[in-house]
Enzyme design. Structure first.
Site, PDB file in Angstrom:
ATOM      1  N   LYS A 160      -7.371   1.708  -5.428  1.00 42.30           N
ATOM      2  CA  LYS A 160      -6.226   2.006  -6.282  1.00 42.30           C
ATOM      3  C   LYS A 160      -4.930   2.020  -5.476  1.00 42.30           C
ATOM      4  CE  LYS A 160      -4.711   5.777  -9.363  1.00 42.30           C
ATOM      5  NZ  LYS A 160      -4.882   7.228  -9.558  1.00 42.30           N
ATOM      6  N   GLN A 161      -4.991   2.599  -4.317  1.00 37.94           N
ATOM      7  CA  GLN A 161      -3.810   2.680  -3.461  1.00 37.94           C
ATOM      8  C   GLN A 161      -4.285   2.790  -2.018  1.00 37.94           C
ATOM      9  OE1 GLN A 161      -2.815   6.952  -4.912  1.00 37.94           O
ATOM     10  NE2 GLN A 161      -1.751   6.761  -2.969  1.00 37.94           N
TER      11      GLN A 161
ATOM     12  N   TRP B 122       0.904  15.969  -3.153  1.00 36.37           N
ATOM     13  CA  TRP B 122       1.084  15.541  -1.758  1.00 36.37           C
ATOM     14  C   TRP B 122       2.133  14.436  -1.662  1.00 36.37           C
ATOM     15  CZ3 TRP B 122      -1.117  10.976   0.892  1.00 36.37           C
ATOM     16  CH2 TRP B 122      -1.725  10.063   0.016  1.00 36.37           C
ATOM     17  N   ASP B 123       2.527  13.882  -2.800  1.00 38.84           N
ATOM     18  CA  ASP B 123       3.622  12.920  -2.848  1.00 38.84           C
ATOM     19  C   ASP B 123       4.860  13.438  -2.108  1.00 38.84           C
ATOM     20  OD1 ASP B 123       1.763  12.566  -4.909  1.00 38.84           O
ATOM     21  OD2 ASP B 123       3.208  11.633  -6.244  1.00 38.84           O
TER      22      ASP B 123
ATOM     23  N   GLU C 213      -8.258   7.004  -5.325  1.00 40.33           N
ATOM     24  CA  GLU C 213      -8.953   7.817  -6.343  1.00 40.33           C
ATOM     25  C   GLU C 213      -9.949   7.010  -7.164  1.00 40.33           C
ATOM     26  OE1 GLU C 213      -5.486   9.434  -8.212  1.00 40.33           O
ATOM     27  OE2 GLU C 213      -5.633  11.336  -7.126  1.00 40.33           O
TER      28      GLU C 213
END
Lengths: 763, 763
Positions: free
Chosen positions: A601-602, A358-359, A489
């Site tokens: 994480k993000q 999906w990046d 994640e």
């Protein structure tokens, strides 16, 4: 992290001094690519030290049988491995009978690598004393041609430094190669024919299972004192072929091997014409010659930089960092082929496998939209349309029906190949990013045609998925989405991930909106699509019911949306209060501890605020930023960029700049001590966004570009260009203010700067 | 499921007719074991058809390097594999030069297997016509001696049926064996010496890494017409040794090979004395002879059955089923060695690896307590005490400190070897079962000594774990336990699993209680333990704080405890309303769909109601049973037994009987089409509990045995014995009522039957 590894330079990546321990890292950093193929910066000559050999052909992969500890029902059977392809760069060199090998020679001095990003070539030079006492100086220059994208060229010069010497060159091809990343040590390549004509050689080989037919080819010339040296014997084995050139070289004299090589592939040619295609490329290369090809290479890169360069003054390392990111993105994907995509390691390593995450939609699309013609971004969208049937099959395998589509977490050919259940099955928000990219593409380019032609079908499949994926909770009186993994994640199998629920609702609403728009404006397409998808009003009503009644966890006390159900039950110790020894938690803590911790994480909720910023006030953004960022460990390469953009929006330039630094030189300074595995290609687009959308504050508002320019106090100026609907706008920001120059064209263009309308005249 | 596969018989497992497709299944079903070793029912003679070779030595394992798709921090590095050990049963047979092989012969008739559970032996017979036309009849009988537990014995007879024939026997040993279950195709065994004396042979081999030294040995005699035939050449290779016996056999005459063999192991002998130990076993075996050993085998099994048999009249299949379960449990574990435990597949296969799961404490302990002397159950408890240090290390690896202990999900030597994160890291309720077993052992045996001597230290380690594992939720104002997997493995990473929270609270309270009891009554032990553990009052207070304020999800609406947070958000469709095509869901649904469904693999909340039944009213049990059972798919072999017990308690005998049927003949009827992988040993103890605790209603109440006997209407009578504190009580239940007979002893014994006190006099 190693800040002194790479020399600061505005345009080049430079390493000085030979360190055997850095060879694998440098092989990643000095990788070259031309969109159609790419390779790690492996030495041409023999090297018996630690190395990670890699040469990759875009779109050529092997479906490696899945290997997991415990099989879960629904796992994909195969993982599409990025394949190390046959070696065409090899040139064995012997000096008075001794193999030139930096691992076994007596000394190496003046070792230097340069990756010239401005002109698109990679050079290496060194002086070495061999065990037999002979000293030679070597200089080699290599590039993968943008002009002929099946061709690479090498110039390899050896100078006898201290005495006469007999130098033998054996340029070769080798298909007896293996992958580092292999589940079952399968044989990935089968060589069918090795052949040579007078001065050209070919290895025909196909990949096992996928049967990509390839021809790896070469032609070489040795030149000494202005004369061509004729080659000696052709040597062949089952998987190799080489030519031998022998030349007595006088002291201080130089002998130069020029080698052309590369691949022709059945993806682009008829299988039985691969050798002919290779001959045709070689004919063109020979006709042009090395120097003319190199000149064309510089011109082609000049054209790329003309549009995509970001110039930073006052900070060489920042300048080098952003150019490295832009350079690598362009080496990886040029938008010429809608069957290709942007692998997370590009052509620099095998890790992660697959080519598409999906990046692409979430991070890379904005870069390509702004720095290329809109057809490039459209190709990325078309790629997903071409995979729609596979996405529907993928959803069927997981129990969905009626054309519901779940795009894979990782793919090469449209099939899912990721096999961690918590990601493969649960990280379904990826579907949303694909829909958002459709919206984003139209918002930026105003090219609506993709939607009636292709996009609406994608949107319908995705909306069907969301509709089936939720269930009604009697307890809550709302639809809920159970058992998902959000962008963060470090949480698995959570309920009602706010981001996922939000994008699901948005997808349905956007699809319904586009259905009406296509119905009104594109009735032929509408008829075709309804006929194909059998979509009914009743079904649309059911979608709407879900979108209207979807549950979003919210804390009254904190006045924030909760990342997921139960987030507030966690022990809410901020990252700043963690002991240093606990960081990075992905190395220091066991997985269960990470999962039950509040650490992010993000960007997760903040990713939603990034995509859908118009839905929220700046006060709300600030509240959510202040709530979540202190729990964010940024242990994904994709994390700092979104935070940098948000911090800039909140006027927190110091923080924005800190986040920017974490992303822009991630690989160059080898922050995570893992660059030897390859580069973080997709996060490089995030770095670009940090400047353009973060510092520059670029948005599309009401069909117009809008800017809120800021500049880190560490910089003198920065400037970038964007292609907006075929108009080129150059933005320059200094400590004193911003200037906007509209390049070319006849008409003016209206933009907004800090909310004020501004009309630009073309210059 | 295959109801006609095994013939109904009260005491034997019988297969008639040769079916090559069933060979692997029968190899499991006819497995034999003696607690110290065991083996699948592989043929002695050559068999080139599909087979799963397995011979296992208790406690001998190999730490196979973990292989997973994606590594999670904290994973154990190794998985303790159950090892296929060298083959000692092999007897190659040649008839007129042709190999006897049921896969290549012309015909097989009268093929019959019998596993005689009453006497503890396994017999096989058949008539076969070889390709060369010779017809032979074969009868072979094999047992693993309970008298000499390092010894096995085989009698292998061949009768020439239709003509004279030269028959060659080559009994052999073979250490060139492999495992089916291997992560990296490692070599598991290293053979160091192959040797033979006049009539004995030995292979010395050790396991790689673990260096278990073994001697596999044999001695063989061939007898024809009452005379011993002298053997011919010894044949040796690097990993095999055989003797050759050749005999001309007249038509209708029989020749019989007797083979003794087995293993001596460095776990029980000095490494340099293994051959001597083997010679010593062989000396004893030869002195006794095959027939006397077989007689002792029958006597030993008679003693086991005398105590542990359950007699069912009126239902041969039920009789056969329960005896098969009791037989296999005794073949697997006899309680003679506290270093051993009860592997999930016993000596019948390699699957799952490791030897110890929470099954031991939760399911097997009651069986061993009631059918053996209490020292056997105490050995199972001591096993965990011996692993306490490793459990503390295991917890440390996951970030716990101060002596907190997390027992492994699967182990061989105390180290965790399971490597699915959702199980390894999260299925932590296993710690509770280990504490509960300590309570249960004392409740049943009244032997308190284990607690001050060993158990209290185990309890302290476990309580420390729970105390550290929870965190305080500001939101709830309670302690919560996030990110666990309960007994229902169809849920992963859930918050506040009621069962886990309940057993955690109970563990802490029980530990505090025992601390006081040991302090009062065993001050020396108390001093030693406090000195060793450095436990303080402050720490105990902190534990109590957690136990007093732990959160338990509860539904006011349904008046039931919720299996975990958010359970009511699921789509609560009952199992009965699922389409048949969806069952079993673990084969038909992808893992994510299972996870977000309400379906329960095995008792979870109801497991808590089973362990802690005195804490809840029968009305509450009924409410919870009626709420959860309809969502339970019983796809774990451990599920039906607990439900059978609960249904019986609720007086629902029809339902209880249905659950009983699902567990008692699981393997014999091959319900799940997987018996070829091995038997479900630990769930067999659950079958025993279904009768004794379920139908018999046996409990310990106020230090006395209590019964509420019921009987399925399909049965005439059933009876069982229990050893309660060294008194043997025989319970017989008929459709008319129950009788209780106290065997032996001087004193009477008071029990409760349906709540009424009853005093039994010894007979």
């Amino acid at each position: 992290m190693n800040q002194d590894y790479i020399k600061a330079d505005n345009w080049s990546i430079i390493e000085e001094g030979f360190d055997a321990e850095r060879v694998k890292s440098s092989e990643s950093l000095f990788s070259i690519g031309n969109g159609a193929m790419g390779q790690r910066a492996n030495f041409e000559e023999t090297y018996t030290g630690k190395t990670f050999q890699g040469s990759y052909i875009a779109g050529v992969y092997y479906p490696d049988k899945t290997r997991v500890g415990w099989w879960k029902n629904g796992y994909p059977e195969y993982f599409a491995k990025v394949l190390n392809a046959p070696n065409w760069i090899g040139i064995a060199v012997y000096v008075n009978g001794e193999t030139l090998d930096l691992n076994t020679c007596k000394t190496v001095s003046n070792f230097r690598r340069e990756l010239n990003m401005q002109e698109g070539w990679y050079k290496r030079s060194f002086v070495t004393t061999l065990a037999n006492g002979i000293v030679v100086e070597v200089e080699t220059l290599r590039f993968l041609s943008l002009e002929l994208d099946e061709l690479g060229a090498i110039s390899y010069s050896v100078t006898a430094v201290n005495s006469d010497a007999e130098i033998v060159f054996a340029p070769y091809l080798d298909s007896g190669i293996t992958n580092e990343d292999s589940n079952w040590d399968d044989k990935f390549w089968n060589t069918t024919k090795v052949s040579a004509t007078e001065n050209r050689a070919f290895i025909e080989a196909h990949t096992m299972k996928t049967k990509f037919e390839t021809c790896t080819y070469m032609q070489a010339f040795l030149e000494y004192k202005g004369n061509l040296v004729s080659e000696g014997l052709v040597n062949q084995t089952d998987t190799t072929v080489s030519f031998t050139f022998t030349q007595k070289v006088e002291a201080k004299e130089t002998v130069t091997l020029t080698k052309f090589g590369g691949y022709t592939v059945s993806r682009n040619h008829r299988s039985d014409k691969l050798v002919a295609a290779a001959n045709s490329v070689l004919d063109k290369a020979v006709a042009l010659g090395f120097d003319a090809l190199l000149k064309k290479q510089k011109e082609a890169w000049d054209a790329i930089w003309h549009m995509s360069d970001i110039v930073i003054e006052g900070d060489v390392k920042a300048q080098q960092g952003i150019r490295f990111n832009i350079f690598q993105l362009n080496q990886t994907y040029l938008g010429t082929d809608s069957r290709l995509n942007i692998g997370p390691k590009g052509f620099t390593g095998e890790k992660y496998g697959g080519s598409t995450y999906w990046d692409t939609e979430a991070y890379c699309l904005p870069f390509y939209m702004a720095t290329k013609d809109h057809v490039v971004a459209r190709k990325l969208l078309k790629y997903r349309y071409n995979h729609l049937e596979k996405a529907i099959e993928n959803a069927q395998k997981l129990g969905f029906s009626n054309g519901a589509a779940l795009y894979p977490m990782v793919t090469m050919n449209g099939e899912e190949c990721h096999n961690e259940w918590e990601i493969t099955f649960e990280e379904i928000h990826r579907n949303g990013a694909i829909a958002f990219a459709i919206f984003n593409y139209y918002r930026y380019t105003s090219d609506y045609s993709y939607i009636p032609e292709m996009g609406l079908e994608v949107l319908i499949g995705i909306s069907r998925f969301w509709h089936q994926r939720v269930n009604f909770s009697e307890e809550k009186g709302k639809f809920v989405m159970l058992g998902v993994t959000g962008p963060n994640e470090y949480e698995n199998n959570v309920n009602n991930n706010w981001y996922t629920n939000y994008i699901a609702k948005w997808c349905i609403e956007y699809t319904l909106e586009q259905l009406n728009k296509v119905k009104d404006g594109y009735s032929d397409d509408y008829g075709r699509i309804i006929g194909k998808t059998k979509l009914t009003d009743v079904e649309c009503e059911a979608w709407k019911e879900v979108a209207d009644n979807l549950y979003f966890p919210f804390s009254e006390k904190h006045q924030v949306y909760l990342q997921q159900d139960g987030f507030l039950d966690k022990e809410l110790v901020k990252v700043a209060d963690l002991p240093k020894t606990a960081r990075p938690i992905n190395q220091k803590w066991s997985w269960d501890r990470i999962l039950r911790s509040p650490y992010i994480k993000q960007a997760d909720v903040l990713q939603g605020f990034y995509f859908f910023e118009d839905d929220f006030t700046t006060e709300s953004l600030e509240r959510h930023f202040d709530f979540y960022e202190p729990f964010t460990v940024h242990e994904s390469s994709l994390s700092p960029c979104v935070h940098s953009i948000q911090a800039a929006k909140l006027g927190r330039m110091e923080q924005a700049y800190r986040f920017y630094l974490r992303t822009s030189r991630l690989d160059l300074d080898d922050y995570n001590k893992e660059v030897e595995e390859g580069l973080h290609i997709t996060s490089m687009a995030g770095t670009w966004m940090s400047i353009v959308e973060g510092f520059g504050g670029m948005r599309v508002l009401d069909d117009k570009l809008s800017f809120t320019p800021q500049i880190p106090k560490q910089w003198k100026t920065y400037s970038f260009k964007v292609n907006f609907r075929n108009r080129i706008l150059k933005v320059t920001v200094t400590q004193e203010g911003a200037t906007f120059v509209l390049e070319g064209g006849q008409e003016g263009m209206s933009i907004r700067v800090n909310g004020e309308r501004k009309v630009l005249k073309p210059v």
